[in-house]
Design an enzyme around this catalytic site. Structure first.
Site, PDB file in Angstrom:
ATOM      1  N   GLY A  16       0.790  -1.224   0.000  1.00  0.00           N
ATOM      2  CA  GLY A  16       0.000   0.000   0.000  1.00  0.00           C
ATOM      3  C   GLY A  16       0.823   1.274   0.000  1.00  0.00           C
ATOM      4  O   GLY A  16       0.342   2.315   0.453  1.00  0.00           O
ATOM      5  N   LYS A  92      -6.099  -8.842  -8.201  1.00  0.00           N
ATOM      6  CA  LYS A  92      -7.199  -9.564  -8.853  1.00  0.00           C
ATOM      7  C   LYS A  92      -7.530  -8.856 -10.161  1.00  0.00           C
ATOM      8  O   LYS A  92      -7.483  -7.623 -10.224  1.00  0.00           O
ATOM      9  CB  LYS A  92      -8.441  -9.563  -7.951  1.00  0.00           C
ATOM     10  CG  LYS A  92      -8.262 -10.351  -6.682  1.00  0.00           C
ATOM     11  CD  LYS A  92      -8.296 -11.837  -6.963  1.00  0.00           C
ATOM     12  CE  LYS A  92      -8.002 -12.652  -5.725  1.00  0.00           C
ATOM     13  NZ  LYS A  92      -7.803 -14.077  -6.023  1.00  0.00           N
ATOM     14  N   ILE A  93      -7.882  -9.652 -11.152  1.00  0.00           N
ATOM     15  CA  ILE A  93      -8.243  -9.055 -12.439  1.00  0.00           C
ATOM     16  C   ILE A  93      -9.747  -8.780 -12.433  1.00  0.00           C
ATOM     17  O   ILE A  93     -10.545  -9.674 -12.141  1.00  0.00           O
ATOM     18  CB  ILE A  93      -7.838  -9.991 -13.592  1.00  0.00           C
ATOM     19  CG1 ILE A  93      -6.304 -10.111 -13.605  1.00  0.00           C
ATOM     20  CG2 ILE A  93      -8.351  -9.476 -14.934  1.00  0.00           C
ATOM     21  CD1 ILE A  93      -5.762 -11.113 -14.586  1.00  0.00           C
ATOM     22  N   ASN A 108      -4.930   2.274 -13.323  1.00  0.00           N
ATOM     23  CA  ASN A 108      -4.006   1.310 -12.725  1.00  0.00           C
ATOM     24  C   ASN A 108      -2.587   1.839 -12.856  1.00  0.00           C
ATOM     25  O   ASN A 108      -2.297   2.581 -13.786  1.00  0.00           O
ATOM     26  CB  ASN A 108      -4.115  -0.037 -13.446  1.00  0.00           C
ATOM     27  CG  ASN A 108      -3.193  -1.091 -12.838  1.00  0.00           C
ATOM     28  OD1 ASN A 108      -3.061  -1.165 -11.606  1.00  0.00           O
ATOM     29  ND2 ASN A 108      -2.551  -1.898 -13.669  1.00  0.00           N
ATOM     30  N   HIS A 110       1.272   0.438 -13.273  1.00  0.00           N
ATOM     31  CA  HIS A 110       1.984  -0.795 -13.628  1.00  0.00           C
ATOM     32  C   HIS A 110       3.488  -0.519 -13.645  1.00  0.00           C
ATOM     33  O   HIS A 110       3.924   0.484 -14.213  1.00  0.00           O
ATOM     34  CB  HIS A 110       1.500  -1.276 -15.001  1.00  0.00           C
ATOM     35  CG  HIS A 110       2.077  -2.602 -15.382  1.00  0.00           C
ATOM     36  ND1 HIS A 110       1.633  -3.787 -14.853  1.00  0.00           N
ATOM     37  CD2 HIS A 110       3.100  -2.921 -16.215  1.00  0.00           C
ATOM     38  CE1 HIS A 110       2.345  -4.789 -15.346  1.00  0.00           C
ATOM     39  NE2 HIS A 110       3.237  -4.287 -16.176  1.00  0.00           N
TER      40      HIS A 110
HETATM   41  C1  GRF Z   1       3.494  -1.393  -7.515  1.00  0.00           C
HETATM   42  O1  GRF Z   1       4.742  -1.682  -8.025  1.00  0.00           O
HETATM   43  C2  GRF Z   1       2.494  -1.240  -8.638  1.00  0.00           C
HETATM   44  O2  GRF Z   1       3.024  -0.723  -9.800  1.00  0.00           O
HETATM   45  C3  GRF Z   1       2.040  -2.659  -8.860  1.00  0.00           C
HETATM   46  O3  GRF Z   1       2.001  -3.224  -7.573  1.00  0.00           O
HETATM   47  C4  GRF Z   1       2.921  -2.546  -6.710  1.00  0.00           C
HETATM   48  C5  GRF Z   1       2.136  -2.073  -5.529  1.00  0.00           C
HETATM   49  O4  GRF Z   1       2.958  -1.525  -4.541  1.00  0.00           O
HETATM   50  N1  GRF Z   1       0.803  -2.713  -9.594  1.00  0.00           N
HETATM   51  P1  GRF Z   1       2.331  -0.849  -3.257  1.00  0.00           P
HETATM   52  O5  GRF Z   1       1.439  -1.875  -2.597  1.00  0.00           O
HETATM   53  O6  GRF Z   1       1.577   0.374  -3.677  1.00  0.00           O
HETATM   54  O7  GRF Z   1       3.521  -0.510  -2.397  1.00  0.00           O
END
Ligand code: GRF
Length: 190
Positions: A16, A92-93, A108, A110
């Site tokens: 998080g 989850k997708i 999102n 990524h």
């Molecule tokens: C991040 O690297 C994000 O890009 C990916 O999952 C990770 C989540 O990290 N989708 P966090 O839980 O916000 O620290």
């Protein structure tokens, strides 16, 4: 007159750190969002502790059955009049029908320069392929995994001595930088 802030839900499954960062952003004057709700599928997600400490309502949805879980989430989102969803490490997708109901309103983040390295283990793959750059992408969520319209990207240089752990750290820092900017961009130009 102060502008009305968009009620936003953050979906998480783990640490998080993006949630923390977005929450911090949401408290600033310039933020167009207010974080009203945190959704998770994982009762051990550290982000839940953060949410509780900061009085953000959060809820755990058990994913025994995806469509049941999604229906419950949708019901709560509607009840809370949520207008924007930010996925931040949600593992989850989302189903096509869920995405349709929030069309153009799900973002999102990524950890790669999409369209390169959709899916998992992005940092390992970039290191193994001896890429010179990696980075992160904020995109709209569409029914194809990691393929929706790109809102913002940030490049990160991969040094010779980087490994997937150091790269993850560097990319995460940039994730925190671009996610708020991407939100502002989307909401000022929907
Ligand atoms: C991040 O690297 C994000 O890009 C990916 O999952 C990770 C989540 O990290 N989708 P966090 O839980 O916000 O620290």
């Amino acid at each position: 007159m102060a502008l009305k802030k968009i009620k936003t839900a953050i979906f998480i499954s783990g640490t998080g750190s993006n949630l923390k960062n977005l929450f911090k952003f949401s408290l600033t004057k310039k933020s167009p969002i207010i974080i009203s709700f945190v959704v998770t599928n994982n009762e051990d997600a550290k982000g839940i502790i953060f949410s509780k400490k900061n009085n953000i309502e959060s809820k755990i949805y058990k994913y025994f059955n995806k469509s049941n879980a999604e229906n419950k989430i949708l019901k709560d989102l509607n009840k809370k009049k949520i207008d924007l969803i930010c996925l931040a490490g949600f593992m989850k997708i989302l189903s096509k029908s869920f995405i349709k109901k929030f069309k153009g309103k799900i973002l999102n983040i990524h950890p790669s320069l999409l369209p390169k390295y959709k899916g998992l283990n992005t940092h390992k793959r970039a290191i193994e392929n001896k890429d010179k750059f990696s980075g992160c992408t904020v995109h709209l969520v569409s029914s194809k995994l990691d393929s929706g319209k790109i809102i913002l990207q940030k490049k990160v240089k991969i040094n010779k001595n980087d490994n997937h752990i150091t790269l993850k750290k560097k990319v995460l820092k940039q994730e925190h930088f671009i996610y708020p900017i991407a939100i502002k961009k989307l909401l000022s130009n929907p």
